[in-house]
Design an enzyme around this catalytic site. Structure first.
Site, short mmCIF file in Angstrom:
data_model
loop_
_atom_site.label_atom_id
_atom_site.label_comp_id
_atom_site.label_asym_id
_atom_site.label_seq_id
_atom_site.Cartn_x
_atom_site.Cartn_y
_atom_site.Cartn_z
N ASN A 148 0.79 -1.24 0.00
CA ASN A 148 0.00 0.00 0.00
C ASN A 148 0.82 1.28 0.00
OD1 ASN A 148 0.74 -0.58 2.68
ND2 ASN A 148 -0.96 0.61 3.49
N GLU A 246 4.45 -3.68 12.10
CA GLU A 246 3.45 -2.64 11.90
C GLU A 246 2.29 -3.32 11.18
OE1 GLU A 246 1.78 0.17 12.82
OE2 GLU A 246 3.93 0.45 13.19
N CYS A 280 -2.99 1.90 6.74
CA CYS A 280 -3.20 1.36 8.08
C CYS A 280 -3.63 2.47 9.03
CB CYS A 280 -1.98 0.62 8.59
SG CYS A 280 -0.50 1.60 8.57
N GLU A 458 9.13 3.29 14.32
CA GLU A 458 9.83 3.52 13.07
C GLU A 458 9.96 5.03 12.87
OE1 GLU A 458 9.31 0.59 9.88
OE2 GLU A 458 7.24 0.53 10.53
N1 LIG Z 1 -0.84 -2.29 8.14
C1 LIG Z 1 -0.61 -2.13 6.87
O1 LIG Z 1 0.02 -1.17 6.46
C2 LIG Z 1 -1.09 -3.14 5.91
C3 LIG Z 1 -2.10 -4.00 6.24
N2 LIG Z 1 -2.52 -4.90 5.33
C4 LIG Z 1 -3.65 -5.77 5.71
O2 LIG Z 1 -3.38 -7.08 5.28
C5 LIG Z 1 -4.40 -7.56 4.38
C6 LIG Z 1 -3.79 -8.49 3.38
O3 LIG Z 1 -2.76 -7.85 2.66
P1 LIG Z 1 -1.50 -8.68 2.21
O4 LIG Z 1 -0.69 -7.92 1.23
O5 LIG Z 1 -1.96 -10.04 1.80
O6 LIG Z 1 -0.67 -8.75 3.59
P2 LIG Z 1 0.50 -9.71 3.95
O7 LIG Z 1 0.75 -9.60 5.39
O8 LIG Z 1 0.27 -11.04 3.37
O9 LIG Z 1 1.73 -9.07 3.13
C7 LIG Z 1 2.70 -8.20 3.66
C8 LIG Z 1 4.09 -8.69 3.25
O10 LIG Z 1 4.36 -9.94 3.88
C9 LIG Z 1 4.74 -10.89 2.89
N3 LIG Z 1 4.40 -12.24 3.34
C10 LIG Z 1 3.28 -12.95 3.11
N4 LIG Z 1 3.37 -14.18 3.68
C11 LIG Z 1 4.58 -14.24 4.27
C12 LIG Z 1 5.27 -15.25 5.03
N5 LIG Z 1 4.74 -16.45 5.27
N6 LIG Z 1 6.49 -14.97 5.48
C13 LIG Z 1 7.06 -13.76 5.26
N7 LIG Z 1 6.47 -12.79 4.54
C14 LIG Z 1 5.25 -13.02 4.07
C15 LIG Z 1 4.01 -10.43 1.66
O11 LIG Z 1 4.53 -11.00 0.48
P3 LIG Z 1 3.66 -11.10 -0.88
O12 LIG Z 1 2.58 -10.10 -0.80
O13 LIG Z 1 4.63 -10.79 -1.93
O14 LIG Z 1 3.19 -12.50 -0.95
C16 LIG Z 1 4.22 -8.94 1.75
O15 LIG Z 1 5.51 -8.60 1.31
C17 LIG Z 1 -4.98 -6.29 3.81
O16 LIG Z 1 -6.24 -6.47 3.33
C18 LIG Z 1 -4.93 -5.39 5.02
O17 LIG Z 1 -6.02 -5.67 5.85
C19 LIG Z 1 -1.94 -5.01 4.11
C20 LIG Z 1 -0.93 -4.17 3.73
C21 LIG Z 1 -0.44 -3.15 4.61
O1 LIG Z 2 -0.69 7.56 6.91
C1 LIG Z 2 0.46 7.51 6.53
O2 LIG Z 2 1.05 8.53 6.11
C2 LIG Z 2 1.22 6.23 6.56
C3 LIG Z 2 0.34 5.05 6.51
C4 LIG Z 2 1.05 3.77 6.44
O3 LIG Z 2 2.20 3.68 6.69
C5 LIG Z 2 0.33 2.55 6.04
O4 LIG Z 2 -0.84 2.62 5.72
O5 LIG Z 2 0.97 1.48 6.00
#
Ligand SMILES: NC(=O)C1=CN([C@@H]2O[C@H](COP(=O)(O)OP(=O)(O)OC[C@H]3O[C@@H](n4cnc5c(N)ncnc54)[C@H](OP(=O)(O)O)[C@@H]3O)[C@@H](O)[C@H]2O)C=CC1
Ligand SMILES: O=C(O)CCC(=O)C(=O)O
Length: 478
Positions: A148, A246, A280, A458
């Site tokens: 994201n 995070e 997030c 962070e």
């Molecule tokens: N707090 C935040 O900023 C975020 C929250 N989310 C939440 O997570 C949900 C799903 O998103 P998603 O992208 O699938 O999140 P993930 O937690 O799956 O992905 C985040 C990272 O972790 C990697 N990953 C996945 N599985 C593993 C594993 N077993 N070991 C190590 N690394 C791993 C992913 O790789 P890859 O994607 O390449 O498989 C990606 O680089 C969203 O709908 C949202 O609710 C998502 C993104 C950011």
């Molecule tokens: O709100 C921001 O500027 C940062 C948000 C963020 O880091 C995230 O969604 O993962």
């Protein structure tokens, strides 16, 4: 189409590519990006381990120069990289360029931090002994990033890791490899020695898992889902390594009777829907006191109707597409859940089509929601928000804090008393007064409490806590 390869031990490697697709137009293939294997991840870890002794002792001027050169190039290419970002992730061009500038500023900040590394000299409680407290790099740092924030999150993990003398194995989300590849390419050309920074694009379940399983990775910094965060935690405890997580948010935005209505609506719309709600720090729980509730909901409705949802790269677009089909399914599933739970879908929530095939969703606002509903408790991660009506400030604060998460929180009020009380009592790592819950500065701490985050903060100088380990040395002085 050119294959963008992985960088392992200073060499670009990889033959097997995955297409990076534009969510605004799924016919648009941005490029092919190599898919690393578990063996590639192991080779990258070995390279980072071999490069650590020299890099950990490298001069601060060398680190400063490489980080500054990287900052300068990112800032000089902000329009091109911002466009790449919007094309691969779907946030609007203004948001994409803004995030790219933020990444440049982060590298600039840590270029400066490299020159400000410091320790402390203290007297011992024993006579004729001196005590020195210094910070040393941790070792090989594994960086796992989500889709994201394709350039800012990599920047705020890679820049401090290198600044403090660590070597890095970096795995970006497979959905958005473009910006990560670009910043690794810039850092490589800026003169990083071989093996100091290794890029392993590929699947989390393969490449990320190989990083979690390696005893040679001394620290892992992760941003993403709660589920994966827990895997990182479990594996890291097993290997006795440092880790920083995070994860999600369910950030409250409180609107009080005394709020300036237009300030409240702007902040709420930004919090809930900008960047397609895929932050997030987004707010999907808007907690409104009853005296302003109906006026606020009506004004939100008018504002939502004016939002243009379209191709991220088009001038005039306010909200780009959802990142992919699976996230779109998650968003529409939660809209159905909200309706079934008895919340009223007051505006939006429909799938819409545009000139190009993409994942377009009209921002959705529920009213008459309660804090017990799943739409109020679980992270949706899309342009879906719910208004919860409360009696007064005390109830608003109690509802705001009644969540398993604790990343960001916001309040719209003209009362200094309530703003001050909320700043002190919101159970969140970040509090915003008359501002959106999302959109943070690059030079101050970022992180949350409860189920949102684990480990030290962070960004800014607080990042040193994670990327260094403290040493206390005693020496006789006479
Ligand atoms: N707090 C935040 O900023 C975020 C929250 N989310 C939440 O997570 C949900 C799903 O998103 P998603 O992208 O699938 O999140 P993930 O937690 O799956 O992905 C985040 C990272 O972790 C990697 N990953 C996945 N599985 C593993 C594993 N077993 N070991 C190590 N690394 C791993 C992913 O790789 P890859 O994607 O390449 O498989 C990606 O680089 C969203 O709908 C949202 O609710 C998502 C993104 C950011
Ligand atoms: O709100 C921001 O500027 C940062 C948000 C963020 O880091 C995230 O969604 O993962």
């Amino acid at each position: 189409m050119t294959l963008h390869q992985n960088l392992i031990a200073g060499e670009w490697v990889g033959t097997d590519g995955v297409a990076n697709i534009n969510p605004s137009n799924t016919n648009d293939v941005i490029g092919d990006y190599a898919r690393a294997s578990a063996d590639d991840a192991k080779a990258a870890i070995a390279a980072a381990k071999a490069a650590f002794p020299a890099w950990s002792r490298s001069g601060i001027l060398e680190r400063h120069a490489i980080l500054k050169k990287t900052a300068d190039e990112i800032l000089a290419r902000k329009d091109e990289l911002g466009r790449l970002l919007s094309r691969e992730e779907g946030k609007t061009l203004a948001e994409g360029i803004g995030e790219t500038v933020r990444a440049g500023q982060i590298f600039e900040f840590f270029a400066g931090e490299a020159l400000r590394l410091a320790g402390e000299v203290l007297p011992s409680v024993r006579p004729n002994i001196g005590v020195e407290i210094t910070r040393e790099p941790v070792g090989v740092v594994g960086i796992i990033t989500p889709w994201n924030f394709p350039i800012a999150i990599p920047a705020w993990k890679v820049a401090p890791a290198l600044c403090y003398g660590n070597t890095v194995v970096f795995k970006p989300a497979e959905l958005v490899p473009g910006c990560s590849w670009a910043i690794v390419d810039i850092l490589h050309r800026a003169g990083l020695p071989k093996g100091v920074l290794n890029l392993v694009m590929g699947k989390g379940s393969v490449v990320g898992q190989a990083m979690l399983d390696s005893p040679d990775v001394q620290a892992i910094t992760f941003t993403g889902s709660v589920g994966t965060g827990k895997r990182v935690a479990t594996a890291s405890v097993e290997h006795n390594r440092k880790f920083q997580l995070e994860m999600g948010g369910k950030n409250p935005f409180v609107v009080l009777d005394d709020a300036d209505l237009s300030v409240a609506v702007e902040a709420a719309v930004n919090s809930a829907f900008f960047s397609t709600g895929q932050r997030c720090t987004a707010s999907s729980r808007i907690i409104v006191t009853e005296g302003i509730h109906d006026r606020f909901v009506a004004a939100m409705g008018e504002r939502i109707k004016g939002l243009v949802v379209d191709d991220a790269l088009k001038a005039g677009t306010h909200i780009g597409p959802v990142v992919d089909q699976s996230q779109l399914n998650q968003d529409t599933d939660y809209i159905a859940i909200g309706k079934n739970e008895g919340a009223k879908l007051a505006f939006g929530g429909e799938l819409i089509s545009r000139d190009t095939p993409g994942f377009y969703l009209q921002p959705a606002l529920f009213t008459e929601a309660t804090n017990e509903m799943r739409i109020s408790r679980e992270e949706i991660f899309g342009p879906v928000a719910a208004v919860i009506r409360v009696k007064d400030y005390d109830e608003a604060l109690s509802v705001a804090n009644d969540t398993p998460f604790g990343l960001s929180s916001g309040i719209a009020t003209t009362s200094l008393k309530h703003a001050t009380h909320f700043k002190r009592n919101a159970e969140a790592g970040m509090v915003m007064v008359n501002l959106p819950t999302a959109g943070v500065d690059f030079h101050v701490p970022f992180g949350g409490r409860k189920g949102s985050s684990y480990g030290s903060r962070e960004q800014g100088k607080y990042a040193a806590e994670f990327y260094t380990t403290v040493k206390t040395a005693y020496t006789p002085t006479a």
